[in-house]
Enzyme design. Sequence first.
Site, PDB file in Angstrom:
ATOM      1  N   PRO A 170       0.748  -1.351   0.015  1.00 48.79           N
ATOM      2  CA  PRO A 170       0.001   0.003  -0.177  1.00 48.79           C
ATOM      3  C   PRO A 170       0.941   1.311   0.116  1.00 48.79           C
ATOM      4  CG  PRO A 170      -0.098  -1.127   2.223  1.00 48.79           C
ATOM      5  CD  PRO A 170       0.639  -1.955   1.124  1.00 48.79           C
ATOM      6  N   ASN A 171       0.409   2.198  -0.743  1.00 51.83           N
ATOM      7  CA  ASN A 171       0.821   3.557  -1.156  1.00 51.83           C
ATOM      8  C   ASN A 171       2.060   3.730  -1.730  1.00 51.83           C
ATOM      9  OD1 ASN A 171      -1.312   4.979   0.648  1.00 51.83           O
ATOM     10  ND2 ASN A 171      -0.362   3.734   2.446  1.00 51.83           N
ATOM     11  N   ARG A 174       5.194  10.819  -2.929  1.00 50.54           N
ATOM     12  CA  ARG A 174       4.633  10.710  -1.307  1.00 50.54           C
ATOM     13  C   ARG A 174       6.134  11.115  -0.683  1.00 50.54           C
ATOM     14  NH1 ARG A 174       4.816   4.605   1.273  1.00 50.54           N
ATOM     15  NH2 ARG A 174       3.743   5.265   3.164  1.00 50.54           N
ATOM     16  N   TYR A 209      11.055   8.909   1.115  1.00 50.88           N
ATOM     17  CA  TYR A 209      11.153   7.871   0.220  1.00 50.88           C
ATOM     18  C   TYR A 209      11.682   8.437  -1.152  1.00 50.88           C
ATOM     19  CZ  TYR A 209       7.637   5.884   3.584  1.00 50.88           C
ATOM     20  OH  TYR A 209       7.329   5.183   4.501  1.00 50.88           O
ATOM     21  N   ASN A 265       8.075  -5.518  -0.526  1.00 54.58           N
ATOM     22  CA  ASN A 265       7.870  -4.277   0.340  1.00 54.58           C
ATOM     23  C   ASN A 265       6.292  -4.173   0.712  1.00 54.58           C
ATOM     24  OD1 ASN A 265       7.642  -2.103   1.693  1.00 54.58           O
ATOM     25  ND2 ASN A 265       9.081  -0.780   0.307  1.00 54.58           N
ATOM     26  N   ALA A 300       2.933  -0.813   5.142  1.00 56.05           N
ATOM     27  CA  ALA A 300       2.339  -0.760   6.308  1.00 56.05           C
ATOM     28  C   ALA A 300       1.728  -2.121   6.997  1.00 56.05           C
ATOM     29  CB  ALA A 300       1.346   0.317   6.649  1.00 56.05           C
ATOM     30  N   ASP A 304       1.680 -15.795   6.952  1.00 58.01           N
ATOM     31  CA  ASP A 304       1.223 -17.153   6.783  1.00 58.01           C
ATOM     32  C   ASP A 304       1.397 -17.564   5.367  1.00 58.01           C
ATOM     33  OD1 ASP A 304       0.616 -17.563   9.208  1.00 58.01           O
ATOM     34  OD2 ASP A 304      -1.434 -17.401   9.207  1.00 58.01           O
ATOM     35  N   GLU A 308      12.374  -9.630   2.319  1.00 54.84           N
ATOM     36  CA  GLU A 308      11.591  -8.274   2.772  1.00 54.84           C
ATOM     37  C   GLU A 308      12.439  -7.057   2.579  1.00 54.84           C
ATOM     38  OE1 GLU A 308      10.743  -8.318   6.902  1.00 54.84           O
ATOM     39  OE2 GLU A 308       9.922  -6.320   6.997  1.00 54.84           O
ATOM     40  N   HIS A 335      12.657  -2.659   2.790  1.00 55.64           N
ATOM     41  CA  HIS A 335      12.046  -1.257   3.164  1.00 55.64           C
ATOM     42  C   HIS A 335      13.010  -0.185   2.571  1.00 55.64           C
ATOM     43  CE1 HIS A 335       9.252  -3.325   5.579  1.00 55.64           C
ATOM     44  NE2 HIS A 335       9.765  -3.829   5.959  1.00 55.64           N
ATOM     45  N   ILE A 336      12.354   0.911   2.137  1.00 57.59           N
ATOM     46  CA  ILE A 336      13.046   2.006   1.350  1.00 57.59           C
ATOM     47  C   ILE A 336      13.774   2.469   2.592  1.00 57.59           C
ATOM     48  CG2 ILE A 336      12.943   4.175   0.085  1.00 57.59           C
ATOM     49  CD1 ILE A 336      10.572   2.647  -1.385  1.00 57.59           C
ATOM     50  N   ARG A 353      12.510   5.144  12.898  1.00 58.00           N
ATOM     51  CA  ARG A 353      11.324   5.786  12.798  1.00 58.00           C
ATOM     52  C   ARG A 353      10.503   5.783  13.876  1.00 58.00           C
ATOM     53  NH1 ARG A 353       9.048   5.132   6.948  1.00 58.00           N
ATOM     54  NH2 ARG A 353       7.945   6.754   7.507  1.00 58.00           N
ATOM     55  N   ARG A 372       6.730   1.036  13.813  1.00 60.00           N
ATOM     56  CA  ARG A 372       7.493   0.565  12.626  1.00 60.00           C
ATOM     57  C   ARG A 372       8.498  -0.359  12.959  1.00 60.00           C
ATOM     58  NH1 ARG A 372       5.209   3.655   8.475  1.00 60.00           N
ATOM     59  NH2 ARG A 372       4.732   5.818   8.942  1.00 60.00           N
TER      60      ARG A 372
HETATM   61  C1  DQA Z   1       8.150   1.457   3.967  1.00 54.52           C
HETATM   62  C2  DQA Z   1       8.096   1.291   5.630  1.00 54.52           C
HETATM   63  C3  DQA Z   1       6.735   1.225   6.133  1.00 54.52           C
HETATM   64  O1  DQA Z   1       6.785   1.329   7.408  1.00 54.52           O
HETATM   65  C4  DQA Z   1       5.830   2.310   5.623  1.00 54.52           C
HETATM   66  O2  DQA Z   1       4.417   1.914   6.002  1.00 54.52           O
HETATM   67  C5  DQA Z   1       5.730   2.226   4.225  1.00 54.52           C
HETATM   68  C6  DQA Z   1       7.020   2.271   3.272  1.00 54.52           C
HETATM   69  C7  DQA Z   1       9.390   1.536   3.359  1.00 54.52           C
HETATM   70  O3  DQA Z   1       9.823   1.093   2.231  1.00 54.52           O
HETATM   71  O4  DQA Z   1      10.363   2.188   4.210  1.00 54.52           O
HETATM   72  O5  DQA Z   1       4.476   2.142   3.325  1.00 54.52           O
HETATM   73  O6  DQA Z   1       7.960  -0.306   3.606  1.00 54.52           O
END
Ligand code: DQA
Length: 138
Positions: A10-11, A18, A23, A72, A75, A85, A96, A98-99, A105, A109
């Site tokens: 998401p997002n 954003r 990011y 990624n 949230a 699962d 996994e 994350h940017i 943070r 998180r």
């Molecule tokens: C994220 C970190 C998450 O906490 C956040 O909700 C994101 C982006 C990152 O790539 O840094 O949407 O996954």
Amino acid sequence: MKKIQIINGPNLNLLGKREPAVYGSTAFETYLAELRGGYPECEISYYQSNIEGELINKIQETGFDYDGIILNAGAYTHTSIALHDAIKGVNTPVVEVHISNVHAREAFRHVSMISAACRGVILGFGLDSYRLAIESFL
Ligand code: DQA
């Protein structure tokens, strides 16, 4: 040819617009073109959804014949036992990513529901986190 699936949650469709201070200002599609150019030996597929169940569907769909999944989960990382699962339920190893450095943070998180199900975690290197994840599969 290694088959790698990138899944963004998401997002992350808003990358480039954003919170650029967190990011960056590059759209994911722009970065993806560079990434594909750098790894001609890999077939890199890309999927993004804001919907938890669709992320699970994509993990199930690719998790038996791809060589690696880079996830990624945005949230949902911090909330989704269902994603945990799904990762456990497939054969393809999931990394996994994350940017941002989530540990630098907000406290909410700092917890990941999916890390324990993943082969490894790469975070905090900006978009380069995705390239490092590809390297982990080679
Ligand atoms: C994220 C970190 C998450 O906490 C956040 O909700 C994101 C982006 C990152 O790539 O840094 O949407 O996954």
